[in-house]
Design an enzyme around this catalytic site. Sequence first.
Site, PDB file in Angstrom:
ATOM      1  N   SER A   1       0.833  -1.268   0.031  1.00 37.02           N
ATOM      2  CA  SER A   1       0.027   0.122   0.075  1.00 37.02           C
ATOM      3  C   SER A   1       0.852   1.281  -0.107  1.00 37.02           C
ATOM      4  O   SER A   1       1.600   1.640  -0.820  1.00 37.02           O
ATOM      5  CB  SER A   1      -1.020  -0.129   1.223  1.00 37.02           C
ATOM      6  OG  SER A   1      -2.086   0.876   1.164  1.00 37.02           O
TER       7      SER A   1
ATOM      8  N   ASP B   1      10.123   5.192 -10.402  1.00 33.26           N
ATOM      9  CA  ASP B   1       9.640   5.876 -11.763  1.00 33.26           C
ATOM     10  C   ASP B   1      10.208   7.305 -11.970  1.00 33.26           C
ATOM     11  O   ASP B   1      10.752   7.544 -12.990  1.00 33.26           O
ATOM     12  CB  ASP B   1       8.224   5.889 -11.517  1.00 33.26           C
ATOM     13  CG  ASP B   1       7.393   4.603 -12.171  1.00 33.26           C
ATOM     14  OD1 ASP B   1       8.251   3.602 -12.084  1.00 33.26           O
ATOM     15  OD2 ASP B   1       6.336   4.894 -12.449  1.00 33.26           O
TER      16      ASP B   1
ATOM     17  N   LYS C   1      -0.738  -4.416  -3.395  1.00 33.56           N
ATOM     18  CA  LYS C   1      -2.048  -3.612  -3.025  1.00 33.56           C
ATOM     19  C   LYS C   1      -1.988  -2.219  -3.671  1.00 33.56           C
ATOM     20  O   LYS C   1      -1.530  -1.259  -3.016  1.00 33.56           O
ATOM     21  CB  LYS C   1      -2.116  -3.530  -1.337  1.00 33.56           C
ATOM     22  CG  LYS C   1      -3.422  -2.844  -1.148  1.00 33.56           C
ATOM     23  CD  LYS C   1      -3.464  -2.835   0.582  1.00 33.56           C
ATOM     24  CE  LYS C   1      -4.753  -1.917   0.900  1.00 33.56           C
ATOM     25  NZ  LYS C   1      -4.966  -0.716   0.605  1.00 33.56           N
TER      26      LYS C   1
END
Length: 446
Positions: free
Chosen positions: A296, A307, A321
């Site tokens: 999460s 990224d 998740k």
Amino acid sequence: MFRSPDKARWVLAGLIAIALALFGPGAYHNLAADKEDTYQSLKLLSDVMDIVQKNYVEEVESKKLIENAIQGMVSGLDPHSALLTPDALRELQIDTQGEFSGIGIHVTMRDNLVTVISPIVGTPAYTAGIAAGDRIVKVDDTPVDNLTEAVKRMRGPKGTKVVITIVREGEPKPLDFTLIRDVIPIHSVKATILSPGYGYVWVTHFRENTYDDLVAALSQMENTQPPLKGLVLDLRDNPGGVLDQAIRISDLFMDDGIIMTSKGRLARHTKVYRATRNATPRTYPMVVLINAGSASASEIVAGALQDSKRALIIGTTSFGKGSVQAIENLRDGYGLKLTIARYYTPSGRSIQAKGVEPDIAVAREPISEAVVQADRVKERDLANHLLDEASDAADPPGDGSPADAFKAISARLGPLDAEQLKKDNQVQRALDILVGYDIFNKLGNE
């Protein structure tokens, strides 16, 4: 033969009222649009309730049946949506707020007994001498055989007394400890210097005070000599927590770009979270550690830093998740935890049921018998888990299996020790990468 028409109508009216209360005016229009199907479905539920109340082997309260019906409806959507009872809602609030009133111990169930993982340093339990491995058998002379009941009884207002009865290996008789409850801070950030110029921060959860605690830890390390040349951010076994904290912590290490995007059915649940320029530049190289227990909010941070090319991710694939839950307060102290959106990394990746894949895969090796690395259950192994939107096929079953990681958890709950940390092969690998990066930079400047 089992029907009670008047009672069924009363229950049906009650269920419709509950549905309207839970889902607001918009739900009324949905019911009106398809009122006959809705009525028949609710009548079926009322018929079942009537049969259960008349024929079940033990007497069951209507309130309990309705609560279970709502719980089944919501939990059938996905593993993370749930009806929260007043007690469960209070526990969730305590877990996110960063402090509670109690005696200060980490506990788990082991061999069907409430077992102390570790006392929290400086708390009443620590001062009294309660130790890891102690089995709690009574609280205030009342036997306890489950975790929820034990925790509930041990917590209480600051300054009040509680008596804990424990069974300890090597002691012939149970031991009684009389403790005075105090406010117990929940620290979600631990930090130390691994080697001169190289810091280590372990974020255990994302609570309301995590950002402030992390800023304080970073400031302390950044003001040491020699200056900070690299940072290891450990998100292993971090189950997540408050979304806002994950966004703010990602922003600490990013000056621009997208941190994450959430997409839901409603426009208000679709948002783009962007980084802002920091007053304190943090340009030192970073390595983020993740594993199957990273879920999460910790996956949001790892995905954002990966990224944006801000950090190198090493370890094993995270939990997966990729959904966002909101808490709606209901009447009588109940709460509804409902999945409202999926989230995506800056590049548009959904990690739902997939997880964040490390840039460099490094499996954890046991340090000793005191540290056990077990396969863990992942999002894709949970019943009713959401699928990745890009796929309409079920995910392959995971290889998670339950294991007793008691000693491993206990080893990590005490004060951090740099030399002990460097025996962890993933931490050492992260440190080697940072040191190597600095050496190559120097070679390029010579």
